[in-house]
Design an enzyme around this catalytic site. Sequence first.
Site, PDB file in Angstrom:
ATOM      1  N   GLU A  46       0.821  -1.205   0.000  1.00 61.66           N
ATOM      2  CA  GLU A  46       0.000   0.000   0.000  1.00 61.66           C
ATOM      3  C   GLU A  46       0.856   1.258   0.000  1.00 61.66           C
ATOM      4  O   GLU A  46       0.558   2.220  -0.717  1.00 61.66           O
ATOM      5  CB  GLU A  46      -0.941   0.007   1.205  1.00 61.66           C
ATOM      6  N   TYR A 129      -6.293   6.467   3.926  1.00 55.02           N
ATOM      7  CA  TYR A 129      -6.457   5.412   2.932  1.00 55.02           C
ATOM      8  C   TYR A 129      -5.716   4.142   3.340  1.00 55.02           C
ATOM      9  O   TYR A 129      -6.278   3.039   3.328  1.00 55.02           O
ATOM     10  CB  TYR A 129      -5.986   5.855   1.536  1.00 55.02           C
ATOM     11  N   ASP A 147      -9.916   5.577  -2.127  1.00 55.33           N
ATOM     12  CA  ASP A 147      -8.752   5.998  -2.898  1.00 55.33           C
ATOM     13  C   ASP A 147      -9.250   6.643  -4.189  1.00 55.33           C
ATOM     14  O   ASP A 147     -10.442   6.842  -4.381  1.00 55.33           O
ATOM     15  CB  ASP A 147      -7.842   4.801  -3.194  1.00 55.33           C
ATOM     16  N   CYS A 209     -16.482   1.051 -20.653  1.00 53.74           N
ATOM     17  CA  CYS A 209     -17.867   0.859 -20.231  1.00 53.74           C
ATOM     18  C   CYS A 209     -18.493  -0.372 -20.885  1.00 53.74           C
ATOM     19  O   CYS A 209     -19.419  -0.970 -20.335  1.00 53.74           O
ATOM     20  CB  CYS A 209     -18.678   2.110 -20.541  1.00 53.74           C
ATOM     21  N   CYS A 212     -17.962  -3.205 -18.637  1.00 56.58           N
ATOM     22  CA  CYS A 212     -18.180  -2.911 -17.219  1.00 56.58           C
ATOM     23  C   CYS A 212     -19.352  -3.729 -16.683  1.00 56.58           C
ATOM     24  O   CYS A 212     -20.451  -3.697 -17.245  1.00 56.58           O
ATOM     25  CB  CYS A 212     -18.456  -1.429 -17.008  1.00 56.58           C
TER      26      CYS A 212
END
Length: 319
Positions: A46, A129, A147, A209, A212
């Site tokens: 992270e 975060y 995030d 998209c 998606c």
Amino acid sequence: MTAPDSVAPALVAELQETLGDWFERTARPLPWRSPDRTPWGVLVSEVMSQQTPVARVAPVWLEWMERWPTPAAFAAASTADVLRAWGRLGYPRRALRLQECARAVVERHDGEVPEDEALLLALPGVGAYTAAAVMAFAFGRRSVVVDTNVRRVLARTLGGDALPMPALTAAESARAARVAPVSDDDAALWAASSMELGAVVCTARTPSCDSCPVSHLCAWRAAGYPPDEHAGRRRTQAWKGTDRQARGTVMGALRAAHGPVARAVLDDLWPDAAQLGRCLASLVEDGLVEQCDADLSGGPDGRAPRRDAGAAQVYRLPA
DNA sequence: AAATCGTGGCA
DNA sequence: TTGCCAAGATT
């Protein structure tokens, strides 16, 4: 205080379930997602991924974890080794803070990453975060992970906006908290799957998209893909001639040198001597660079190295 | 609270 | 080619 947007609970539930299923089918096999992952490995991933694409992080993380598998092992490393291993991930202060973090884990928590968001937040280099991400991804605990990916996914699917504001707003945080599932397992899966969608499908520039899994639920799509409202208010990062570039040039030279580098060498790499001097001072102040004497032995009688005005200035990564 | 802090890939 | 942007944190 703005009124919270109203989102149908049924829509949120379908988003969660659809994305969760999609994630479990298609999640990228990132090394820190392996079944034998450790909380420390997750934390390292992270921190490395803060503002750095994960594709660039992966190889460094693998080498890093083999070399320093635990907080205790990493805490004992030399700064120069740490900065060289950090390589070109960028923002090398993160590497310094990560080592401070390891030392804090050793001192405060007996070498174990704490399963407590407030304790995680108190560690160097760990912000809202990262603390939430470690809770979810290392421990499978509920947290609200927000995030840049999650922000964009929520802005589009729920807000109907092309992109979120440049800076995280209170309304966004409230929305994220509101849609986070209640149970540990569901919340952790939601965090992972909403992030993954933003990283892989619902990208900033050219979202896919067509592929998606939740396009049929997306408010931005339903609204006909209206353009970014606050386009142009995003300030572009200056680069050429900046202190950042100068500092990066210095760090790159010192990483490659495997030994002290004379100021004269650095002068050849950066045209503005005054700016270079300021940047060297700031790097020393940050703990990223150490000024040493040209005569490293300090003399046969072991006297202290001289650093008078006439002596050559020499720099290196801190021991 | 706005500025600062690296680096590289991609459209 | 160049602007955009990437699993943010800190001060």
